[in-house]
Enzyme design. Structure first.
Site: not given
Length: 383
Positions: A69, A71, A102, A136
């Protein structure tokens, strides 16, 4: 910053884009351009405000999908950051910025691993694909789950999937997430009868009614887990009741709870057991259920072996298999019958102020990802 590796250059480019969920801020276009240059077939799949794409290289053989992801979560107070969260910097060998762990660092490592692998192996066995979303960290309604539904409808096969979530705990590659527990939540309202505290015979106190029920739910043994999963966990996350006055018995109590459950159980079984307990106490209640995902498990086999060998060859450690922690978009991909694992950087600072990773660990992660491709799609194992 000079003399950066291609992985770090790309990671810094992606982190510099303020893609707070569900925004993508151009990250996917950067990735698409690089994949197109390698000969990937690109399919954009926007749903609502969410950007997604599915890209594939190769036309036959097993399909290994990298899922991730673009985002990120909000930054929090920017003045508390060591660097501006979308102005990434490497300080003393550590890369700071929102998304470093992340999971923009993983995305960069995935892209450069595939670039290196296809350049050396243009006619590789099998298929390599990417499934990328900008949903996500948000409500996960229009992201991976919608793409997976589309792939299922057209009978697309994904044999293996590596999700680039930050799985490592103390050192890169020490943990492979080879499964996740299932998750579902309940929003329970217990109804009583409001009135004056001085006239208890005229009221029904929902707080008193709820106490023995919640105690029983909390103390129930749901299962013992198994070789891969811990026992199912029931947790109360919120309780709300009362009018604010000390002399009024409230008319209702609302509580929210969550199950994290093993592969020994399913939604219907847990739901039935909760309702049985509620009915036993003869309550007047309403309950709304939110199903977040079923448990999934990838047992040791060809994929896990390829990953373990690549980690051992690159960083010299033997990874541990784990199903601990929350859940991920892997639960949607597992619906396809896919073997799903999660492998990414150390997760110590995810969602925190000053999110960061060791810069060299992203170069190592790229080499691990490339090693997995070598192990799965060439005749020789990763050296």
């Amino acid at each position: 910053m000079t003399d950066l590796s291609p992985t770090l250059e790309l990671a810094i480019d992606l982190i510099s884009r303020p893609s707070v969920t569900p925004e993508d801020a151009g990250c996917q276009e950067v990735m698409i351009q690089r994949l197109e240059h390698l000969g990937f077939q690109i399919e954009t799949m926007p749903f609502g405000e969410v950007k997604n794409f599915y890209a594939k290289h190769g036309t036959s053989g097993p399909n290994l999908c990298f899922a991730g992801h673009t985002d990120v979560v909000p930054t929090g107070p920017e003045e508390e950051w060591k660097v501006a969260p979308f102005s990434p910097e490497i300080i003393d060998g550590v890369l700071y910025g929102r998304g470093a762990a992340d999971m923009k660092g993983s995305l960069a490592a995935m892209i450069t691993a595939v670039e290196n692998f296809i350049t050396k192996n243009p006619n590789h066995d099998g298929q390599i694909s990417f499934l990328i979303t900008s949903d996500e960290e948000g409500p996960f309604v229009d992201g991976t789950t919608r793409v997976v539904d589309t792939l299922i409808e057209r009978k697309e096969t994904v044999d293996w999937c590596i999700v680039g979530e930050p799985s490592s705990t103390n050192t890169l590659g020490d943990i492979i997430k080879n499964g996740r527990r299932g998750s579902f939540s309940g929003n329970l309202t217990i109804h009583g009868k409001q009135g004056h505290v001085a006239y208890p015979h005229l009221v029904q106190n929902p707080i008193h009614l709820a106490a023995p029920v919640l105690a029983e739910l909390t103390n129930t043994h749901w299962d013992s887990g198994n070789d891969f999963f811990p026992p199912t966990s029931f947790q109360i996350s919120n309780i709300n009741s009362g009018t604010g006055a000390t002399n009024v018995v409230p008319g209702k109590l609302n509580t929210q709870f969550n199950f994290r459950f093993s592969s020994e159980l399913d939604f219907d079984t847990l739901k039935a057991r909760v309702i049985e307990i509620l009915d036993k106490h003869e309550l007047r209640y309403d309950v709304e259920w939110t199903y977040n995902g079923l448990p999934f498990l990838t047992r040791p086999g060809e994929l896990v072996e390829a990953i373990s060998t690549a980690i051992q060859s690159t960083v010299g450690i033997t990874p541990e298999l784990s199903t601990s922690g929350g859940t991920s978009d892997g639960r949607f991909i597992a619906k396809m019958g896919t073997q799903v694992v999660e492998l990414g950087p150390i997760n110590a600072t995810i969602h925190q102020i000053n999110e960061c990773v060791e810069a060299e660990s992203l170069n190592q992660l790229s080499r691990i990802y490339e090693g997995i491709l070598i192990n799965l799609f060439t005749k020789t194992k990763h050296p």
